[in-house]
Design a protein around this motif. Structure first.
Motif, PDB file in Angstrom:
ATOM      1  N   PHE A 128       0.818  -1.208   0.000  1.00 36.87           N
ATOM      2  CA  PHE A 128       0.000   0.000   0.000  1.00 36.87           C
ATOM      3  C   PHE A 128       0.858   1.266   0.000  1.00 36.87           C
ATOM      4  O   PHE A 128       0.547   2.226  -0.701  1.00 36.87           O
ATOM      5  CB  PHE A 128      -0.934   0.001   1.208  1.00 36.87           C
ATOM      6  N   THR A 129       1.922   1.273   0.795  1.00 38.74           N
ATOM      7  CA  THR A 129       2.752   2.475   0.855  1.00 38.74           C
ATOM      8  C   THR A 129       3.536   2.662  -0.444  1.00 38.74           C
ATOM      9  O   THR A 129       3.648   3.792  -0.935  1.00 38.74           O
ATOM     10  CB  THR A 129       3.718   2.421   2.050  1.00 38.74           C
ATOM     11  N   ILE A 130       4.048   1.579  -0.990  1.00 41.89           N
ATOM     12  CA  ILE A 130       4.758   1.689  -2.272  1.00 41.89           C
ATOM     13  C   ILE A 130       3.793   2.097  -3.374  1.00 41.89           C
ATOM     14  O   ILE A 130       4.105   2.929  -4.229  1.00 41.89           O
ATOM     15  CB  ILE A 130       5.480   0.375  -2.605  1.00 41.89           C
ATOM     16  N   GLY A 131       2.592   1.519  -3.345  1.00 45.03           N
ATOM     17  CA  GLY A 131       1.579   1.881  -4.333  1.00 45.03           C
ATOM     18  C   GLY A 131       1.150   3.331  -4.212  1.00 45.03           C
ATOM     19  O   GLY A 131       0.932   4.009  -5.218  1.00 45.03           O
ATOM     20  N   LEU A 132       1.035   3.810  -2.981  1.00 42.57           N
ATOM     21  CA  LEU A 132       0.656   5.206  -2.770  1.00 42.57           C
ATOM     22  C   LEU A 132       1.707   6.156  -3.345  1.00 42.57           C
ATOM     23  O   LEU A 132       1.367   7.138  -4.013  1.00 42.57           O
ATOM     24  CB  LEU A 132       0.459   5.486  -1.283  1.00 42.57           C
ATOM     25  N   VAL A 133       2.960   5.845  -3.118  1.00 44.16           N
ATOM     26  CA  VAL A 133       4.041   6.677  -3.660  1.00 44.16           C
ATOM     27  C   VAL A 133       4.017   6.634  -5.184  1.00 44.16           C
ATOM     28  O   VAL A 133       4.153   7.663  -5.853  1.00 44.16           O
ATOM     29  CB  VAL A 133       5.406   6.220  -3.103  1.00 44.16           C
ATOM     30  N   SER A 134       3.809   5.456  -5.744  1.00 43.37           N
ATOM     31  CA  SER A 134       3.764   5.318  -7.209  1.00 43.37           C
ATOM     32  C   SER A 134       2.587   6.080  -7.807  1.00 43.37           C
ATOM     33  O   SER A 134       2.741   6.805  -8.802  1.00 43.37           O
ATOM     34  CB  SER A 134       3.662   3.842  -7.594  1.00 43.37           C
ATOM     35  N   VAL A 135       1.417   5.926  -7.221  1.00 47.70           N
ATOM     36  CA  VAL A 135       0.227   6.617  -7.736  1.00 47.70           C
ATOM     37  C   VAL A 135       0.366   8.129  -7.603  1.00 47.70           C
ATOM     38  O   VAL A 135      -0.001   8.875  -8.519  1.00 47.70           O
ATOM     39  CB  VAL A 135      -1.044   6.101  -7.020  1.00 47.70           C
ATOM     40  N   ALA A 136       0.910   8.581  -6.493  1.00 45.22           N
ATOM     41  CA  ALA A 136       1.099  10.026  -6.313  1.00 45.22           C
ATOM     42  C   ALA A 136       2.078  10.589  -7.337  1.00 45.22           C
ATOM     43  O   ALA A 136       1.850  11.668  -7.898  1.00 45.22           O
ATOM     44  CB  ALA A 136       1.592  10.310  -4.900  1.00 45.22           C
ATOM     45  N   THR A 137       3.147   9.846  -7.608  1.00 41.25           N
ATOM     46  CA  THR A 137       4.124  10.305  -8.594  1.00 41.25           C
ATOM     47  C   THR A 137       3.524  10.324  -9.998  1.00 41.25           C
ATOM     48  O   THR A 137       3.699  11.294 -10.750  1.00 41.25           O
ATOM     49  CB  THR A 137       5.371   9.399  -8.560  1.00 41.25           C
ATOM     50  N   ILE A 138       2.810   9.273 -10.359  1.00 40.76           N
ATOM     51  CA  ILE A 138       2.187   9.213 -11.687  1.00 40.76           C
ATOM     52  C   ILE A 138       1.123  10.286 -11.834  1.00 40.76           C
ATOM     53  O   ILE A 138       1.029  10.942 -12.891  1.00 40.76           O
ATOM     54  CB  ILE A 138       1.614   7.806 -11.936  1.00 40.76           C
ATOM     55  N   ALA A 139       0.315  10.497 -10.794  1.00 39.09           N
ATOM     56  CA  ALA A 139      -0.720  11.529 -10.859  1.00 39.09           C
ATOM     57  C   ALA A 139      -0.108  12.916 -11.014  1.00 39.09           C
ATOM     58  O   ALA A 139      -0.613  13.740 -11.793  1.00 39.09           O
ATOM     59  CB  ALA A 139      -1.590  11.469  -9.606  1.00 39.09           C
ATOM     60  N   THR A 140       0.982  13.165 -10.315  1.00 41.57           N
ATOM     61  CA  THR A 140       1.652  14.460 -10.440  1.00 41.57           C
ATOM     62  C   THR A 140       2.203  14.650 -11.852  1.00 41.57           C
ATOM     63  O   THR A 140       2.093  15.737 -12.425  1.00 41.57           O
ATOM     64  CB  THR A 140       2.796  14.573  -9.415  1.00 41.57           C
ATOM     65  N   ALA A 141       2.770  13.607 -12.414  1.00 41.89           N
ATOM     66  CA  ALA A 141       3.289  13.689 -13.784  1.00 41.89           C
ATOM     67  C   ALA A 141       2.169  13.951 -14.778  1.00 41.89           C
ATOM     68  O   ALA A 141       2.325  14.760 -15.714  1.00 41.89           O
ATOM     69  CB  ALA A 141       4.030  12.405 -14.138  1.00 41.89           C
ATOM     70  N   LEU A 142       1.029  13.298 -14.590  1.00 42.11           N
ATOM     71  CA  LEU A 142      -0.099  13.531 -15.497  1.00 42.11           C
ATOM     72  C   LEU A 142      -0.636  14.953 -15.389  1.00 42.11           C
ATOM     73  O   LEU A 142      -0.929  15.590 -16.402  1.00 42.11           O
ATOM     74  CB  LEU A 142      -1.211  12.526 -15.201  1.00 42.11           C
ATOM     75  N   VAL A 143      -0.753  15.440 -14.169  1.00 45.97           N
ATOM     76  CA  VAL A 143      -1.240  16.813 -13.988  1.00 45.97           C
ATOM     77  C   VAL A 143      -0.280  17.803 -14.627  1.00 45.97           C
ATOM     78  O   VAL A 143      -0.709  18.747 -15.304  1.00 45.97           O
ATOM     79  CB  VAL A 143      -1.451  17.120 -12.487  1.00 45.97           C
ATOM     80  N   GLU A 144       1.007  17.598 -14.441  1.00 46.82           N
ATOM     81  CA  GLU A 144       1.979  18.510 -15.057  1.00 46.82           C
ATOM     82  C   GLU A 144       1.951  18.422 -16.579  1.00 46.82           C
ATOM     83  O   GLU A 144       2.057  19.448 -17.260  1.00 46.82           O
ATOM     84  CB  GLU A 144       3.386  18.194 -14.551  1.00 46.82           C
ATOM     85  N   ALA A 145       1.792  17.225 -17.118  1.00 47.03           N
ATOM     86  CA  ALA A 145       1.744  17.075 -18.576  1.00 47.03           C
ATOM     87  C   ALA A 145       0.499  17.744 -19.153  1.00 47.03           C
ATOM     88  O   ALA A 145       0.578  18.433 -20.180  1.00 47.03           O
ATOM     89  CB  ALA A 145       1.776  15.596 -18.948  1.00 47.03           C
ATOM     90  N   ILE A 146      -0.636  17.549 -18.497  1.00 48.39           N
ATOM     91  CA  ILE A 146      -1.875  18.185 -18.965  1.00 48.39           C
ATOM     92  C   ILE A 146      -1.770  19.696 -18.868  1.00 48.39           C
ATOM     93  O   ILE A 146      -2.164  20.426 -19.785  1.00 48.39           O
ATOM     94  CB  ILE A 146      -3.081  17.651 -18.163  1.00 48.39           C
ATOM     95  N   ARG A 147      -1.228  20.170 -17.767  1.00 57.21           N
ATOM     96  CA  ARG A 147      -1.081  21.625 -17.590  1.00 57.21           C
ATOM     97  C   ARG A 147      -0.135  22.210 -18.637  1.00 57.21           C
ATOM     98  O   ARG A 147      -0.388  23.278 -19.184  1.00 57.21           O
ATOM     99  CB  ARG A 147      -0.564  21.909 -16.191  1.00 57.21           C
ATOM    100  N   ARG A 148       0.952  21.509 -18.921  1.00 51.82           N
ATOM    101  CA  ARG A 148       1.906  21.981 -19.924  1.00 51.82           C
ATOM    102  C   ARG A 148       1.255  21.998 -21.305  1.00 51.82           C
ATOM    103  O   ARG A 148       1.459  22.915 -22.086  1.00 51.82           O
ATOM    104  CB  ARG A 148       3.147  21.095 -19.926  1.00 51.82           C
ATOM    105  N   ARG A 149       0.481  20.968 -21.605  1.00 48.24           N
ATOM    106  CA  ARG A 149      -0.169  20.891 -22.913  1.00 48.24           C
ATOM    107  C   ARG A 149      -1.165  22.028 -23.073  1.00 48.24           C
ATOM    108  O   ARG A 149      -1.238  22.648 -24.133  1.00 48.24           O
ATOM    109  CB  ARG A 149      -0.863  19.555 -23.074  1.00 48.24           C
ATOM    110  N   ARG A 150      -1.935  22.317 -22.036  1.00 53.53           N
ATOM    111  CA  ARG A 150      -2.919  23.414 -22.124  1.00 53.53           C
ATOM    112  C   ARG A 150      -2.233  24.756 -22.244  1.00 53.53           C
ATOM    113  O   ARG A 150      -2.701  25.641 -22.958  1.00 53.53           O
ATOM    114  CB  ARG A 150      -3.821  23.403 -20.901  1.00 53.53           C
TER     115      ARG A 150
END
Length: 80
Positions: free
Chosen positions: A53-75
């Motif tokens: 759960f803790t490793i998954g939480l870190v992974s999901v948080a990192t991936i979510a942050t990358a997606l938000v930054e990519a979407i924001r950069r694209r917009r």
């Protein structure tokens, strides 16, 4: 990853969090100290049971942050 500044910060923070947990469990296990009446084996068991759960939480948080930054950069690029 140069453009993903927050993603890198979240990833480093998550890995540091996991490292703190691992070091704490290792020190308690090696020293054999009971903390608050809890045996060292229980700390190790708890860390192993919650590791996915803790490793998954870190992974999901990192991936979510990358997606938000990519979407924001694209917009930002598309509207400029």
């Amino acid at each position: 990853m140069n453009g993903y500044r927050w993603t890198l910060r979240v990833a480093i923070g998550g890995v540091a969090f996991l490292a703190v947990i691992a070091v704490f469990v290792a020190v308690v296990r090696v020293s054999g100290v009971m903390i608050a009446g809890v045996y060292p084996e229980a700390w190790v068991l708890m860390a192993m049971m919650t590791a996915p759960f803790t490793i998954g939480l870190v992974s999901v948080a990192t991936i979510a942050t990358a997606l938000v930054e990519a979407i924001r950069r694209r917009r930002t690029t598309a509207s400029a």
